[in-house]
Design an enzyme around this catalytic site. Sequence first.
Site, PDB file in Angstrom:
ATOM      1  N   ASP A  62       0.675  -1.839   4.616  1.00 30.84           N
ATOM      2  CA  ASP A  62       1.875  -0.993   4.653  1.00 30.84           C
ATOM      3  C   ASP A  62       3.118  -1.836   4.939  1.00 30.84           C
ATOM      4  O   ASP A  62       4.240  -1.336   4.833  1.00 30.84           O
ATOM      5  CB  ASP A  62       1.736   0.058   5.768  1.00 30.84           C
ATOM      6  CG  ASP A  62       0.530   0.973   5.572  1.00 30.84           C
ATOM      7  OD1 ASP A  62       0.097   1.140   4.416  1.00 30.84           O
ATOM      8  OD2 ASP A  62       0.029   1.519   6.584  1.00 30.84           O
TER       9      ASP A  62
ATOM     10  N   HIS B 151       0.837  -1.208   0.000  1.00 31.86           N
ATOM     11  CA  HIS B 151       0.000   0.000   0.000  1.00 31.86           C
ATOM     12  C   HIS B 151       0.873   1.259   0.000  1.00 31.86           C
ATOM     13  O   HIS B 151       1.603   1.501   0.955  1.00 31.86           O
ATOM     14  CB  HIS B 151      -0.868  -0.057   1.263  1.00 31.86           C
ATOM     15  CG  HIS B 151      -1.822   1.061   1.429  1.00 31.86           C
ATOM     16  ND1 HIS B 151      -1.826   1.870   2.533  1.00 31.86           N
ATOM     17  CD2 HIS B 151      -2.823   1.504   0.629  1.00 31.86           C
ATOM     18  CE1 HIS B 151      -2.805   2.748   2.437  1.00 31.86           C
ATOM     19  NE2 HIS B 151      -3.418   2.562   1.282  1.00 31.86           N
ATOM     20  N   ARG B 152       0.817   2.019  -1.089  1.00 29.67           N
ATOM     21  CA  ARG B 152       1.703   3.179  -1.306  1.00 29.67           C
ATOM     22  C   ARG B 152       3.163   2.720  -1.331  1.00 29.67           C
ATOM     23  O   ARG B 152       4.065   3.409  -0.847  1.00 29.67           O
ATOM     24  CB  ARG B 152       1.505   4.264  -0.232  1.00 29.67           C
ATOM     25  CG  ARG B 152       0.048   4.615   0.016  1.00 29.67           C
ATOM     26  CD  ARG B 152      -0.134   5.643   1.128  1.00 29.67           C
ATOM     27  NE  ARG B 152      -1.513   5.707   1.574  1.00 29.67           N
ATOM     28  CZ  ARG B 152      -1.938   6.373   2.636  1.00 29.67           C
ATOM     29  NH1 ARG B 152      -1.088   7.060   3.360  1.00 29.67           N
ATOM     30  NH2 ARG B 152      -3.216   6.368   2.968  1.00 29.67           N
TER      31      ARG B 152
ATOM     32  N   ASP C  96      -1.077   6.194  -5.513  1.00 29.51           N
ATOM     33  CA  ASP C  96      -2.119   7.222  -5.639  1.00 29.51           C
ATOM     34  C   ASP C  96      -1.669   8.269  -6.645  1.00 29.51           C
ATOM     35  O   ASP C  96      -0.545   8.774  -6.546  1.00 29.51           O
ATOM     36  CB  ASP C  96      -2.337   7.909  -4.285  1.00 29.51           C
ATOM     37  CG  ASP C  96      -2.714   6.925  -3.199  1.00 29.51           C
ATOM     38  OD1 ASP C  96      -3.793   6.320  -3.305  1.00 29.51           O
ATOM     39  OD2 ASP C  96      -1.923   6.758  -2.247  1.00 29.51           O
TER      40      ASP C  96
ATOM     41  N   HIS D  55      -0.381  10.700  -1.871  1.00 29.06           N
ATOM     42  CA  HIS D  55      -1.684  10.347  -1.304  1.00 29.06           C
ATOM     43  C   HIS D  55      -2.565  11.555  -1.021  1.00 29.06           C
ATOM     44  O   HIS D  55      -3.728  11.609  -1.431  1.00 29.06           O
ATOM     45  CB  HIS D  55      -1.523   9.531  -0.017  1.00 29.06           C
ATOM     46  CG  HIS D  55      -2.847   9.204   0.599  1.00 29.06           C
ATOM     47  ND1 HIS D  55      -3.456  10.020   1.541  1.00 29.06           N
ATOM     48  CD2 HIS D  55      -3.715   8.197   0.366  1.00 29.06           C
ATOM     49  CE1 HIS D  55      -4.621   9.509   1.877  1.00 29.06           C
ATOM     50  NE2 HIS D  55      -4.810   8.401   1.176  1.00 29.06           N
TER      51      HIS D  55
ATOM     52  N   LYS E 296      -6.994   9.596  -7.525  1.00 28.21           N
ATOM     53  CA  LYS E 296      -7.413  10.312  -6.302  1.00 28.21           C
ATOM     54  C   LYS E 296      -8.337  11.475  -6.642  1.00 28.21           C
ATOM     55  O   LYS E 296      -7.978  12.645  -6.466  1.00 28.21           O
ATOM     56  CB  LYS E 296      -6.166  10.824  -5.582  1.00 28.21           C
ATOM     57  CG  LYS E 296      -5.610   9.796  -4.618  1.00 28.21           C
ATOM     58  CD  LYS E 296      -6.309   9.907  -3.272  1.00 28.21           C
ATOM     59  CE  LYS E 296      -5.915   8.807  -2.310  1.00 28.21           C
ATOM     60  NZ  LYS E 296      -7.039   8.076  -1.766  1.00 28.21           N
TER      61      LYS E 296
ATOM     62  N   GLU F 248      -4.560   4.000  -8.090  1.00 27.94           N
ATOM     63  CA  GLU F 248      -5.729   4.718  -7.562  1.00 27.94           C
ATOM     64  C   GLU F 248      -5.754   6.143  -8.093  1.00 27.94           C
ATOM     65  O   GLU F 248      -4.806   6.915  -7.920  1.00 27.94           O
ATOM     66  CB  GLU F 248      -5.737   4.751  -6.025  1.00 27.94           C
ATOM     67  CG  GLU F 248      -6.975   5.527  -5.571  1.00 27.94           C
ATOM     68  CD  GLU F 248      -7.148   5.691  -4.072  1.00 27.94           C
ATOM     69  OE1 GLU F 248      -6.422   5.073  -3.273  1.00 27.94           O
ATOM     70  OE2 GLU F 248      -8.042   6.484  -3.703  1.00 27.94           O
TER      71      GLU F 248
ATOM     72  N   GLU G  19       0.376  -0.747  -4.792  1.00 28.23           N
ATOM     73  CA  GLU G  19      -0.663   0.287  -4.932  1.00 28.23           C
ATOM     74  C   GLU G  19      -0.019   1.659  -4.884  1.00 28.23           C
ATOM     75  O   GLU G  19       0.985   1.866  -4.175  1.00 28.23           O
ATOM     76  CB  GLU G  19      -1.666   0.146  -3.781  1.00 28.23           C
ATOM     77  CG  GLU G  19      -2.909   1.009  -3.921  1.00 28.23           C
ATOM     78  CD  GLU G  19      -2.934   2.278  -3.101  1.00 28.23           C
ATOM     79  OE1 GLU G  19      -3.946   2.999  -3.168  1.00 28.23           O
ATOM     80  OE2 GLU G  19      -1.936   2.590  -2.409  1.00 28.23           O
TER      81      GLU G  19
HETATM   82  O1  G3P Z   1      -6.612   1.086  -2.317  1.00 28.19           O
HETATM   83  C1  G3P Z   1      -7.176   1.276  -1.098  1.00 28.19           C
HETATM   84  C2  G3P Z   1      -6.600   2.398  -0.290  1.00 28.19           C
HETATM   85  O2  G3P Z   1      -5.414   2.868  -0.860  1.00 28.19           O
HETATM   86  C3  G3P Z   1      -7.569   3.504  -0.159  1.00 28.19           C
HETATM   87  O3  G3P Z   1      -7.273   4.347   0.868  1.00 28.19           O
HETATM   88  O4  G3P Z   1      -6.699   6.555   1.671  1.00 28.19           O
HETATM   89  O5  G3P Z   1      -4.943   4.820   1.511  1.00 28.19           O
HETATM   90  O6  G3P Z   1      -5.812   5.878  -0.533  1.00 28.19           O
HETATM   91  P1  G3P Z   1      -6.127   5.450   0.871  1.00 28.19           P
HETATM   92 CA    CA Z   2      -4.701   4.630  -2.137  1.00 25.58          CA
END
Ligand code: G3P
Ligand code: CA
Length: 242
Positions: free
Chosen positions: A229, A6-7, A35, A48, A112, A110, A33
């Site tokens: 994470d 995640h990120r 953003d 993000h 945003k 993603e 993942e």
């Molecule tokens: O992909 C799911 C997650 O990334 C969404 O939440 O706020 O971390 O972008 P956020």
């Molecule tokens: Ca995200």
Amino acid sequence: MKIFAHRGSSGTRPENTLPAFAEAVRLGADGIELDVQLTKDGELIVMHDEEVNRTTDGRGAILSKTLSEIKELNAGSWFDEKYASTKVPTLKEVLDLLVTRNYRGMLAIELKTDKEPYPGIEEKVSQLLTSQEWPFTYGYSSFNMSTLERIHLLEPETQIDFIMGKSEKKPPMALERSFIQGLHPDIRWVWKHQDEIREFPLAVRPWTVNKKAEIKCCIDCGVAGIFTDFPEKALEVKRNDR
Ligand code: G3P
Ligand code: CA
């Protein structure tokens, strides 16, 4: 169950930066993942928040800054002084890194647009992603259904997933659109629906799952993937579960 960094590996590197993505590749994460947001001069960058305040030494909205202004920022020191030379990456720079490292997993992009609509972002992202072949596969996700509808028209064959919090009003929105393949809910939604996940008509991939016990629970209830994470920890839990 696929493990998405995640990120990037954001628990151990500054989120949404090249070191975070390089680490996710090195660990062998199934997915990565990131953003995407748009600068004042229409460049695609990976960050993000809609403002640079939390993850850089600057202040203000991304939309009020040009790419060259964003490139002056330090995107690493807030996490650890040893990343002081780390910059905010463009989407193109992340893709180039993944190509250089011959990344063969899944890239979850993603868009945003839930706070800033960023008109034209879907076309720009799609133009870049369809400009060449990649060693990895990719898909699009967003909290914003209109963005998903637009990107689906641009790329009808590309995987599209709907991101949501824990509201019960959201899953029907995904279920009534046949182009949506997956649901990415807040993990708290999964805890309420644990017994229904295996029969749920869409692939469920919750965020953000960081604790060992929660990762194990996700394996047991049959989610298709998790966003974490700490991909190294999640991969270890998965290995030990076999
Ligand atoms: O992909 C799911 C997650 O990334 C969404 O939440 O706020 O971390 O972008 P956020
Ligand atoms: Ca995200």
